[in-house]
Write a protein that holds these residues in place. Structure first.
Motif, PDB file in Angstrom:
ATOM      1  N   THR A  31       0.713   0.829   5.044  1.00 14.38           N
ATOM      2  CA  THR A  31      -0.014   1.496   3.960  1.00 14.38           C
ATOM      3  C   THR A  31       0.996   2.100   2.997  1.00 14.38           C
ATOM      4  OG1 THR A  31      -1.920   1.989   5.371  1.00 14.38           O
ATOM      5  CG2 THR A  31      -1.680   3.290   3.358  1.00 14.38           C
ATOM      6  N   ALA A  48      -2.597   1.071  -1.136  1.00 14.39           N
ATOM      7  CA  ALA A  48      -2.828  -0.269  -0.614  1.00 14.39           C
ATOM      8  C   ALA A  48      -2.526  -0.301   0.871  1.00 14.39           C
ATOM      9  CB  ALA A  48      -1.965  -1.284  -1.342  1.00 14.39           C
ATOM     10  N   ALA A  71      -5.178  -7.092   1.912  1.00 16.94           N
ATOM     11  CA  ALA A  71      -4.795  -5.790   1.356  1.00 16.94           C
ATOM     12  C   ALA A  71      -6.038  -5.138   0.747  1.00 16.94           C
ATOM     13  CB  ALA A  71      -3.714  -5.944   0.301  1.00 16.94           C
ATOM     14  N   THR A  73      -7.238  -2.026  -1.400  1.00 20.81           N
ATOM     15  CA  THR A  73      -6.651  -1.056  -2.330  1.00 20.81           C
ATOM     16  C   THR A  73      -7.718  -0.046  -2.769  1.00 20.81           C
ATOM     17  OG1 THR A  73      -5.088  -2.705  -3.131  1.00 20.81           O
ATOM     18  CG2 THR A  73      -5.444  -0.755  -4.516  1.00 20.81           C
ATOM     19  N   GLU A 131     -13.007   0.684  -3.678  1.00 22.87           N
ATOM     20  CA  GLU A 131     -12.005  -0.185  -3.061  1.00 22.87           C
ATOM     21  C   GLU A 131     -12.135  -1.609  -3.596  1.00 22.87           C
ATOM     22  OE1 GLU A 131     -12.572   0.036   1.128  1.00 22.87           O
ATOM     23  OE2 GLU A 131     -11.540   1.984   1.337  1.00 22.87           O
TER      24      GLU A 131
END
Length: 325
Positions: A31, A48, A71, A73, A131
């Protein structure tokens, strides 16, 4: 039968999500916090969380397969507000991560780029943090481990590009001064970790290129090449060593039977002939050469005696006749 088929399908799915079909892969994650420059709102933080499955060990000679990357984010409420005031309701695009692979055994670093696709995400209204999820695959089938040791995978950077904000009709929202798409350059915040995974490369699975070959090269032949002749051919232009009393060519005479030297006539014809016989390709044996020279010298002596007799006897006969008369 249906149970077996479902079990087989589940196993295949697990192998696929483990990254490159490696059943021994383990979940790894990292992270990181970045600061990205967005249209209108300028710099804004994101977070992320990168996850993938990678094996803990591989062997020398094995090629690194591709790994599935994910990923997630987190985007701020401020970013959602800035996009919302322009009429945007969704966001999608691309995200490229800069990854540095440290190769084992001092083989150096390999920088690679991992491109991920940012799936379409809804922008909340009223504005709130949200997100976006990006998925992709690392490059596979390219890197082969050449040495044993420890390999490392570090994520050093992130860039959002080809990002498109769409309105309720699905049309791109114009984000000055970028147009339909925009790019957001991101800077890794200070103090953030970069190590995603460490992998141990063992020397099995083939010979380590750093190890010497187990079978040494074949020994060279024990028998050296044949030595050149110790006695080089006689040089025809070499008259011989005049100081050597045993050399017929150098003495100008012929070895006598008692070890002395007998001269051959008034000139050097005997010596010349002897020299010619002992020279050339291969030459003759010393004893044979001396015998031939002796015979030639004797023949020369007989010839000289015959000539003397040819001139002397007539005169003697005439003198005898005159005395008788």
């Amino acid at each position: 039968m249906w149970g077996s088929a479902l079990a087989g399908a589940s196993a295949a799915l697990l192998a696929l999500t483990a990254g490159g079909g490696s059943a021994s892969a383990d979940p790894v994650s990292l992270t990181q916090k970045y600061t990205c420059k967005f249209p209108i709102i300028n710099n804004d933080p994101i977070e992320a969380a990168i996850t993938t499955d990678m094996p803990a060990t591989m062997k020398v000679g094995e090629t690194v397969p591709e790994y599935d990357i994910k990923a997630v984010t987190k985007v701020s409420a401020r970013a959602a507000q800035g996009l919302g005031v322009l009429g945007a309701v969704t966001l999608e695009g691309k995200a490229t991560a800069d990854v540095v692979v440290t190769q084992p055994g001092g083989d150096g670093n390999l920088p690679i780029k991992v491109v991920n696709t940012v799936a379409k995400a809804n922008i909340p209204n009223p504005a709130a943090p949200f997100e976006v999820t990006a998925t992709g695959k690392s490059p596979g089938g390219l890197l082969t481990w050449g040495k044993a040791g420890e390999a490392a995978f570090d994520v050093k950077g992130l860039k959002l590009h080809n990002m498109i904000a769409r309105d309720a009709d699905g049309k791109p929202v114009q984000l000055p001064p970028n147009g339909d798409e925009f790019t957001a350059d991101c800077t890794l915040d200070a103090g953030q970790k970069t190590l995603l995974h460490k992998m141990t490369i063992t020397g099995g699975g083939g010979q380590d290129p750093t190890d010497p070959p187990t079978d040494p090269p074949t020994d060279p032949p024990t028998d050296p090449p044949t030595d050149p002749p110790t006695d080089p051919p006689t040089d025809p232009s070499d008259p011989g060593d005049p100081t050597d009393p045993t050399d017929p060519a150098g003495s100008g005479g012929i070895p006598a039977s008692d070890g002395g030297t007998t001269t051959g006539g008034s000139g050097s014809s005997g010596s010349d002939v002897n020299t010619q016989l002992t020279s050339g390709s291969g030459g003759l044996a010393a004893t044979g050469t001396s015998g031939i020279g002796l015979m030639l010298a004797a023949a020369g002596g007989l010839g000289a005696a015959g000539i003397a007799a040819f001139h002397y006897l007539p005169q003697r006969i005439r003198r005898g006749g005159q005395a008788a008369s």
